[in-house]
Design an enzyme around this catalytic site. Structure first.
Site, mmCIF file in Angstrom:
data_model
loop_
_atom_site.group_PDB
_atom_site.id
_atom_site.type_symbol
_atom_site.label_atom_id
_atom_site.label_comp_id
_atom_site.label_asym_id
_atom_site.label_seq_id
_atom_site.Cartn_x
_atom_site.Cartn_y
_atom_site.Cartn_z
ATOM 1 N N GLY A 174 -7.567 12.998 -19.500
ATOM 2 C CA GLY A 174 -7.064 11.835 -18.758
ATOM 3 C C GLY A 174 -6.602 12.230 -17.366
ATOM 4 O O GLY A 174 -6.352 13.401 -17.066
ATOM 5 N N CYS A 175 -6.478 11.244 -16.484
ATOM 6 C CA CYS A 175 -6.163 11.512 -15.079
ATOM 7 C C CYS A 175 -4.759 12.125 -14.933
ATOM 8 O O CYS A 175 -4.587 13.157 -14.285
ATOM 9 C CB CYS A 175 -6.309 10.245 -14.254
ATOM 10 N N TYR A 176 -3.756 11.469 -15.529
ATOM 11 C CA TYR A 176 -2.402 12.015 -15.448
ATOM 12 C C TYR A 176 -2.341 13.395 -16.103
ATOM 13 O O TYR A 176 -1.642 14.299 -15.621
ATOM 14 C CB TYR A 176 -1.410 11.110 -16.180
#
Lengths: 342, 342, 342, 342
Positions: free
Chosen positions: B146-148
């Site tokens: 995921g991005c985070y």
């Protein structure tokens, strides 16, 4: 009452003018140039601040005696390092001054020299540092708190005063709009650089750190320092201080919330939001401070989110609130509490 | 090589299309609609994504057998909960898939149910969760991070792998642009609400928390949880994860910096900035992760600032990087490293 | 091929570097400082442009002979008034130059003096002003069009070349992001002033007006002037030129659309949208120009909306396109056509 | 006085509440839900509008008789198509209503049906369309002008009333912030789409066109239509209408300026700027309209730039101004004239 503003052309000064011009107890607002600007032609408000088109008011020459004769109080919206050059006669006369600069906030002149890289003011003892939501000024010379310091200290006060956090665990991730950096041009606030961006600046060196620590120590001498980070937001106005701290053993969310409610009951500008989080737009144009309160028992971490309008509660609004308190006017006089959708 | 994209109309899918269409090893990019969209008329890319005006490519019907026959690899840019409905035949055939969704990232189905509020996928063991900058996929089904999680884990990896931080002290103040929230309309991302604002959301409940903790535990079993806060920025693209942690006794800035240099030497997408701090614009349009590194010995706190383009390094770019690694192509093939001034 | 860039630290120069570094026909990009910067220490790209962190390339001293020996072509991304000081030796040697400044765009030196308030260049005849989408350079010294001029002229070319509009009726309401104003700090582009704002500037005085009129007159001598207004947008990148003109008697929407289709068929960077309107994001990061076309028969008014990325099509991208044309490379080489979601 | 608001949850309604709550002649502001919302649980202001945290005021059920008994005037901040369903009993009772919707602005029901795509109201003759800066309402039912119409008509009034422009030459390039589009979610106002962008919408079809033409025709019957274009800005609040028109033969800038000065002398909310151009920030938070005035004798084109805060002068502020006029209160009562730096 008549009031004077020195430094009306800056963003805090502009906001002061807007608030004082509509203040129910203020009859007249007089504007003054800086003493060090020499004998050039008279400047006018609308020429200096295009936003105030049509308000063709002169910026009168700075002269302490004349200013004290013409006004009941004077607001300094001048920069750090400038104010201390101007304030002497007012202090000696014990004349009411609300000082929005950082020059009289630190009691320790060495700390001032270290963090501001300027020569400290003398007569520091004549001034009182006063968060307007936590009491009334004790002297006629009021050192109005800094914007970051206001957001941070209002979020920490209940926790620290009630000894709910571990003293060495406080971390503040603070974010501010660009108006807090003033009108001075810089690459940091050049639109092409600042827009769509997030920029960390003054790494571990922001000058509001010492006034925060000075105040926290008064509440809890066990606190020696805090980790405080400042990030520039691509917005014009507003501060969000996201405050993290480890709870003392056995802490519960209920006790955290209770501390905030005890500290801030009957405080007209404080909006408590247990279990919720405020956003910046909730407070724009107002003198409010909204506080979101949470406790994560998985990580034993309290997170408080404190939002203010940096030009109102963080500068001009709190200055008017301190002015109201100093003259025993209604605390909310002239101070908006409903946000502007802008 | 031929590659297929499922979910090209979303922001990650759009970015995947842009990258793969210019990838030197890719001959053809085939687009596929979702299996659950029924037998309506054929949709076309330019009609679904006005930004791709002139690219009149059909979204072909989803059919696993046809897709595997026509492509060497398939990218799923579909939402969590959708991907797991589609992926079965590909897993059974051991066909190369890069999955940008969250459906196969967590090894524990109960954790998935708890954080995603959806039914977990079966065959979770067939997938490998792979941060592309820290190794190559071990299976043909790649769970793209995921991005985070990417921004956070790349910032924490050197610290945790070298045991430089106190395990219970990690706090991440993460901020993201709105494209990370996808195309789905919501009040949170309504322009009038999101502009000039900062909004804390998913308080202690963001679904990327468990994949971060899962990975950290593999590096240091003493880590049980982290405090992780997500704030929505008024920008379109980009993530900044500001990471705080207390140092182990005797830590120095030099040892912190050394850990980063050892971990990331010869990693083409990692930009190390000891004593400096990156801003978000440094990485927009690129597959880079820039890492600012500081140690405050007054507070014994390490602060790492990690920035990425959430659609590139945080989604489509890392997916291409994993694809490159999976097929032993040059790791940087098709992946920009110079930022776009946009 | 080897190419040189003078002025890489500006926004157009940065974009040039990004494009040329990935250009398939370019082996090496050499960077040069300005001749007038004296004998200070060597400067490096990453120090001058933090966004290019890690690209530690020297800015070599400006020396025409050395530059011509080392390169096949040179790009000037220097300011108006500076380029004309540097270009002489290249013109005399008939060396290939793509000049992004305004110094050689106007054939009339008096017009240059009037609109630029600077001393005009000599040897103006050696340069050809070339809109890259409308032909190839006729000389080795190419005066690359201005950003506003490009958006406006590509929108007007079919109308004027086909004599579809009344010659005295052209009104252009042009809007630009701030990167078009460059890196120089000014109150106009101070974030606090520019954000959430719209500012009209250079009232009837923008220096791109004469190059537009010069080109229009070549297409239709009956055109003597246009009303041209420039507004600064609170965005970083992108131009929208909204073009209004009264139709000649008997005009129909079909004939308007037909003129555009005839003019632009097989032009890879022109996106025609009859009856629709492009938005700025459709072209960001690309060398495209998207043109929305409408005719309102109630008011007999044609409205064309032309959008470009001002740094790509409006500067560096068009420069590369002119470079491709000059050297008979594929016109699209090194030039993106898919927008970046940033 | 007591006043009621219907539709307080929308952006215009929110602004009305903010202004009326601080209005010196208003004792109490009562809030009412829509009649068509059924018998659900009572809703509260702070729950519907998080920005009004702490203002726990009920939205009382809509009942015309009760509302007329409890209030001296009612403001409708409801949508077009909704207001006409509610207004009948108030019109029949000749009760003071300020209607911010478009339902009673057009005298011609067929025009309403054509432009609004809704069923027109009956009793259209009972309402008066009133630009508050150009006169006082003539009936108790006031059709408050639209935001675009206000900016445009205040800029055109002096020109058209003094017959200074060619009647078929008027072109308005109008730009608005997103708050004008209301709270309803749409891709047009999704942050990821709207940010960094400029979007033309409702091509030649905006519903404010007919009210503008209706008013212009009353001033000059020779005007039959105008070219009017609407563009969505990436800002929250504010409108700029850039108005172009060809001058009548022999026109001079002095005569243009004179017309504005004659028309607007002693009008407290109109800021005339001959030879200068206002920006949007000059009026945010105020009930002002600032008008930049220029005449280009090269092109014989007048350009007027008109800026307003769309929620104040373009909606709630003008409504309060009409209310003040209707009740013969001081015209400026409760209406800010100093901008908020937000």
């Amino acid at each position: 009452m008549n009031v004077g503003i020195v430094g009306v052309t800056g963003y805090s000064g502009q906001t002061l003018f807007r608030l004082l011009a509509a203040h129910p107890a203020v009859d007249q607002v007089n504007l003054y140039g800086h003493v060090d600007e020499g004998n050039g032609p008279v400047r006018y408000l609308d020429e200096e601040v295009p936003m105030f088109f049509g308000h063709h008011l002169p910026l009168e020459p700075f002269d302490a005696a004349t200013m004290m004769a013409a006004n009941d109080a004077v607001f300094f919206a001048t920069s750090a390092g400038v104010t201390s050059q101007l304030a002497g006669p007012f202090i000696e006369a014990d004349f009411p001054v609300i000082d929005l600069s950082g020059d009289y906030r630190l009691q320790d002149p060495e700390a001032y020299a270290q963090w501001y890289h300027k020569t400290p003011a003398s007569q520091l003892n004549a001034a009182s540092y006063q968060l307007a939501d936590l009491g009334a000024p004790q002297t006629h010379y009021v050192a109005n708190p800094g914007c970051y310091a206001t957001a941070t200290l209002l979020g920490l006060a209940p926790l620290v005063q009630h000894n709910l956090v571990q003293p060495d665990s406080i971390i503040v991730d603070a974010k501010s709009g660009t108006s807090g950096a003033g009108k001075k041009l810089s690459p940091l606030t050049h639109f092409t650089e600042a827009n769509d961006n997030l920029q960390v600046y003054k790494l571990n060196a922001h000058q509001h750190i010492p006034e925060i620590v000075q105040q926290l120590k008064q509440w809890d001498p066990a606190i020696e320092s805090i980790q405080f980070n400042t990030t520039l937001l691509p917005i014009t106005t507003g501060i969000m201080a996201t405050i993290y701290a480890k709870g003392v053993p056995g802490l519960t969310e209920a006790s955290v919330v209770d501390a905030f409610q005890v500290t801030y009951q009957d405080h007209p500008f404080i909006q408590l939001m247990p279990g919720q989080m405020p956003d910046i737009k909730m407070v724009i144009g107002t003198n409010n401070c909204a506080l979101g309160i949470s406790f994560n028992d998985v990580t034993n971490t309290i997170m408080v989110v404190s939002v203010i309008d940096n030009l109102v509660k963080g500068a001009a609004g709190q200055a008017v609130q301190n002015f109201n308190d100093l003259f025993q006017l209604t605390e909310t006089a002239g101070l908006p509490t409903l946000p502007v959708l802008a």
